[in-house]
Write an enzyme that holds these catalytic residues in place. Sequence first.
Site, PDB file in Angstrom:
ATOM      1  N   CYS B  85       0.824  -1.215   0.000  1.00  0.00           N
ATOM      2  CA  CYS B  85       0.000   0.000   0.000  1.00  0.00           C
ATOM      3  C   CYS B  85       0.857   1.264   0.000  1.00  0.00           C
ATOM      4  O   CYS B  85       0.324   2.365  -0.131  1.00  0.00           O
ATOM      5  CB  CYS B  85      -0.928  -0.010   1.198  1.00  0.00           C
ATOM      6  SG  CYS B  85      -1.451  -1.656   1.682  1.00  0.00           S
ATOM      7  N   HIS B 332      -9.319   3.879  -0.684  1.00  0.00           N
ATOM      8  CA  HIS B 332      -7.952   3.371  -0.586  1.00  0.00           C
ATOM      9  C   HIS B 332      -7.641   2.377  -1.716  1.00  0.00           C
ATOM     10  O   HIS B 332      -7.514   1.182  -1.474  1.00  0.00           O
ATOM     11  CB  HIS B 332      -7.758   2.729   0.799  1.00  0.00           C
ATOM     12  CG  HIS B 332      -6.394   2.186   1.053  1.00  0.00           C
ATOM     13  ND1 HIS B 332      -5.245   2.701   0.472  1.00  0.00           N
ATOM     14  CD2 HIS B 332      -5.966   1.144   1.843  1.00  0.00           C
ATOM     15  CE1 HIS B 332      -4.196   2.003   0.895  1.00  0.00           C
ATOM     16  NE2 HIS B 332      -4.607   1.063   1.707  1.00  0.00           N
TER      17      HIS B 332
END
Lengths: 383, 383
Positions: B85, B332
């Site tokens: 991420c 996200h």
Amino acid sequence: MRDVAIIGVSQTKFGELWDVSFRDMITDAGLGAIKDANIEGGDLEAMYVGNMSAGLFVNQEHIASLIADHAGLTPIPCARVEAACASGGLALRNGIMAVASGYHDIVISAGVEKMTDVVDPTPAIATASDQEWEAQQGVTFPSLYAMMARRHMHEYGTTREQLAMVSVINHENAAKNPRAQFPMEINVDQVMNSTMVADPLRLLDCSPISDGAAAAIVCPAEDAKKYTDTPIYVKASTQASGSLALHDRKSITTIDATVHAAKKAFKIAKLTPEDIDTIEVHDCFSINGILAIEDIGFVEKGKGGLAVEEGMTRLDGEIPVNPSGGLKARGHPLGATGIAQAAEIVWQLRGEAGKRQVEGAEVGMTHNIGGTGGTAAIHILSR
Amino acid sequence: MRDVAIIGVSQTKFGELWDVSFRDMITDAGLGAIKDANIEGGDLEAMYVGNMSAGLFVNQEHIASLIADHAGLTPIPCARVEAACASGGLALRNGIMAVASGYHDIVISAGVEKMTDVVDPTPAIATASDQEWEAQQGVTFPSLYAMMARRHMHEYGTTREQLAMVSVINHENAAKNPRAQFPMEINVDQVMNSTMVADPLRLLDCSPISDGAAAAIVCPAEDAKKYTDTPIYVKASTQASGSLALHDRKSITTIDATVHAAKKAFKIAKLTPEDIDTIEVHDCFSINGILAIEDIGFVEKGKGGLAVEEGMTRLDGEIPVNPSGGLKARGHPLGATGIAQAAEIVWQLRGEAGKRQVEGAEVGMTHNIGGTGGTAAIHILSR
């Protein structure tokens, strides 16, 4: 920017490494390079890891920090870089850039792929092609390169036997390389009679499924003699992109990314193909061994097959190609290949290549591509 | 090395983007940044793309060249960089390094993830954790962060309500952000009564599954005024690694990689936390909004929950956190997040953030982590 040198390299044996895990394999390669460079792990300031698809092969992304953790290198910055089978070349290039720029002094560039832990690696490999326009239509890599080979035969009269000779020469060299996956000789008849994969390419035209890792350590050229008597200097490090899908190209017998990256590399290094003593080219299929020597400029377009047939690329030829055995016979763990190529050239330029030594090699080159040529990375190295 | 400025940014709407393909989404973001920077596509000299796992989400590796091809940017060198991420943060950092070093003058750093094309994204996301020691045992990300939350509650008395407040404040801000996936307010009761995911974390403590892309264009600071009246300067760009697996850490309530990267960033920028006017932190789960402000140094370790409860991180608080809505409410899309954070800070520092504008913001910061903190990337930006 500063000049950069390679002070240490390492490569694991390539093959079906059932007894070594992903993280142990790459850590072994890294420790080998650290030892070869006469440094301590704590001297490393950053790491770049080339890897095509640990996500699909071993269900693990986020591999750079994983490796740093396993090898005790945290908290150094580390990144995975990916451009399919050219990932290793990109890892080397980014490591070189990090040192050339002055960001870091000692950087490790590594490459790794563990391909044998899945039942069928073909779908994972196919993700290097254009998913929507190629892979989803059922096209796999042997068939893409088969189209390129067939077209080359049609346009230039390249023969089936010439393709076979690429593999034969690779195996001649691999037989002298203890790190090779297939260290034995083969002959033209064996290639011509091996199982058909995608006409005209047969089993012995194709690089294998491999596990393996390799690593290289770079530092500023001015510091290199502190660590080794035989630093190998980076004369050029270039990279280019091209279309992933074959149908988007003006020609499928020329890989534009190779042409661009090679031209730029020769320009930066102020050298020509005649100056290169040996080269590791990206011959994932035999046709690519022919395209590469044409696109880089060792022979005119269309003359690659004949050059191979006449022995130009043999260990004692005019331009020895793939002294390591190449992708075909050293093996092709995708993300590791670009770094393994650099390791071979370093050994050649140091005079440490044993029975496969190219006599008097002073300038060498590596050619690493992704997919069918969507990416190309070129390095020119010298004593 | 040269100073670097951001001259253009862009972000697609985040959400379930069923009608946009992977390659169109990232190309849209890139074109937006090119327009924002007042340049032509042909001015771009290199591209870095942050992406965690297009291989597992859309069966496509080799994405950087694919995007270059689709956007008409070949043959420029382009690389995907990956650290789960934190991939977007790494793409930004590598673009900055390429310009700072003098390798390139104008570079695009982008980030993209398309997560909704698979039936269950959980196994793909789990590849950001340690596969052998965590994912294979059945541990998923909500449960890893749940352990961190539970331990923080135990050690420091952090309350369930304080965790909920992280999400409430994020949604307050997202309601003012047209690019957010969930632009609506929620209250503490709604968080406390939402579906349990992994005790103590409930649905509204968790960032969503998102599609989206973002892009930023960097150039030498000395050239920036040629393109824009409001260049945003890069004061620091740092990165650190840490162990992937929770069990390898001295403490699971501190993310060491954040601590290292933040300390280094403040040192390079010659600034302290008091100098930061607003920050985008990586709050993939509510607990992380608390850990981040502690680990970066806005509050003492253990006081993060109380600070959030007392409104310190609200848009009108002492240190407005996630004016965009954060990972929780802006969304996200893994590889896009680090770039989207930078885009938000750029808009804030330009005074272009509309109803969510932090008044008088002159210095901003981004905090992007991979997995449970195996990687952290920090950027400090200023007017």
